[in-house]
Design a protein around this motif. Structure first.
Motif, PDB file in Angstrom:
ATOM      1  N   ASP A 276       0.830  -1.212   0.000  1.00 20.86           N
ATOM      2  CA  ASP A 276       0.000   0.000   0.000  1.00 20.86           C
ATOM      3  C   ASP A 276       0.858   1.254   0.000  1.00 20.86           C
ATOM      4  N   VAL A 277       1.936   1.238   0.786  1.00 20.29           N
ATOM      5  CA  VAL A 277       2.840   2.396   0.867  1.00 20.29           C
ATOM      6  C   VAL A 277       3.458   2.686  -0.493  1.00 20.29           C
ATOM      7  N   ARG A 278       3.772   1.629  -1.236  1.00 20.60           N
ATOM      8  CA  ARG A 278       4.466   1.800  -2.509  1.00 20.60           C
ATOM      9  C   ARG A 278       3.528   1.785  -3.719  1.00 20.60           C
ATOM     10  N   GLY A 279       2.234   1.509  -3.498  1.00 19.70           N
ATOM     11  CA  GLY A 279       1.300   1.449  -4.605  1.00 19.70           C
ATOM     12  C   GLY A 279       1.530   0.273  -5.521  1.00 19.70           C
ATOM     13  N   LEU A 280       1.835  -0.880  -4.937  1.00 18.54           N
ATOM     14  CA  LEU A 280       2.107  -2.089  -5.701  1.00 18.54           C
ATOM     15  C   LEU A 280       1.047  -3.145  -5.426  1.00 18.54           C
ATOM     16  N   THR A 281       0.911  -4.095  -6.327  1.00 21.40           N
ATOM     17  CA  THR A 281       0.105  -5.268  -6.028  1.00 21.40           C
ATOM     18  C   THR A 281       0.926  -6.218  -5.161  1.00 21.40           C
ATOM     19  N   LEU A 282       0.235  -7.100  -4.452  1.00 18.07           N
ATOM     20  CA  LEU A 282       0.946  -8.081  -3.630  1.00 18.07           C
ATOM     21  C   LEU A 282       1.810  -8.998  -4.491  1.00 18.07           C
ATOM     22  N   ASP A 283       1.300  -9.393  -5.645  1.00 18.02           N
ATOM     23  CA  ASP A 283       2.075 -10.276  -6.520  1.00 18.02           C
ATOM     24  C   ASP A 283       3.377  -9.613  -6.964  1.00 18.02           C
ATOM     25  N   ALA A 284       3.297  -8.335  -7.325  1.00 21.30           N
ATOM     26  CA  ALA A 284       4.497  -7.625  -7.767  1.00 21.30           C
ATOM     27  C   ALA A 284       5.502  -7.487  -6.626  1.00 21.30           C
ATOM     28  N   LEU A 285       4.999  -7.192  -5.420  1.00 19.38           N
ATOM     29  CA  LEU A 285       5.892  -7.054  -4.271  1.00 19.38           C
ATOM     30  C   LEU A 285       6.522  -8.393  -3.915  1.00 19.38           C
TER      31      LEU A 285
END
Length: 274
Positions: free
Chosen positions: A249-258
């Motif tokens: 959420d902090v980085r504006g990413l999806t969980l899969d991408a993270l």
């Protein structure tokens, strides 16, 4: 389901004696497919190695700064011997957990701090000799640790539970290190830590729980609650995806991408995980 690596979990700790198999099963069910289990003293070198093999995880061998008051030069010799004996073990991924602690008062008397420094420098030399990365304990000690790394360069590693400044973070990154983020990030008041997690290159970040410690906010109890009999929640690797959601959420990413990025970063930091 996203696939994760918990880059720091003390799964041999006594807190897990009652249900260690269940902890392992919950981790896998949540998508945590590997954990790195660092030793903290010579007495648990065998325990972390055997557990890593039993659970299809990885391990590191080292003497934690909190355990240096009881440590002796013979323990450094034991570490050297263990690193040599298991040099072909693909599950041995680092020297760790080593480092310096600037927080605990009794560890920061002149005599105790000198002993911390002695063990830190000696273990960096062993990591250098055995060509292994290091997993660093960084608590109010970033600048001291960086000086040691400049004096005794190693092949990179992880600055565990990083909470220093952006400048310090950049210095570790320049020396080939990744930075570990975990449960501390989940507290809304951790504004500086969240800002750091947002600003750093994604390529510099790995995820960890430090289980059973550094509980995320949903497991944390205050001193008043503990005094009233409410126990502190026990952290475990299965909490990692929920911790990761905060970072996503902090980085504006999806969980899969993270998950893909942080798992790749951990394998870069600890190449034997490949």
């Amino acid at each position: 389901m996203s696939m994760w690596i918990d880059s720091h979990a003390h799964l041999d700790a006594a807190e897990f004696d009652v249900d260690r198999a269940g902890v392992h099963l919950r981790a896998r069910a949540s998508g945590v497919m590997a954990c790195v289990i660092p030793a903290v003293a010579a007495a648990n070198f065998d325990a972390v190695r055997l557990l890593a093999h039993a659970q299809d995880d990885a391990y590191a061998l080292g003497i934690h700064p909190l355990f240096t008051p009881q440590a002796t030069p013979s323990h450094l010799a034991e570490l050297d011997a263990a690193l040599h004996a298991h040099r072909h073990d693909p599950r041995l991924v680092a020297v760790g957990e080593i480092g310096l602690d600037g927080f605990v008062p009794e560890l920061n008397t002149p005599e105790a701090l000198a002993k911390q420094q002695l063990f830190y420098k000696a273990q960096l030399k062993l990591a250098q000799q055995h060509q292994l990365p290091v997993i660093l304990h960084v608590r109010r000690s970033a600048d001291w640790l960086l000086k040691g790394l400049r004096d005794t360069p190693v092949v990179g590693g992880i600055a565990h539970a990083f909470n220093g400044s952006l400048q310090q973070a950049q210095a570790f990154i320049a020396l080939g290190f990744k930075l570990g983020f975990g449960g501390a990030l989940t507290f809304e008041r951790a504004l500086q830590l969240r800002r750091l997690a947002a600003e750093l290159p994604l390529s510099a970040i790995v995820l960890e729980t430090d289980a059973p410690d550094i509980a995320p906010h949903w497991l944390y109890t205050t001193a008043e609650q503990r005094a009233a009999g409410q126990p502190q929640g026990r952290n475990e690797p299965a909490e990692l995806p929920r911790i990761a959601q905060v970072l996503a959420d902090v980085r504006g990413l999806t969980l899969d991408a993270l998950a893909a990025a942080t798992s790749a970063n951990t394998r870069i930091a600890l190449p034997r995980l490949q």
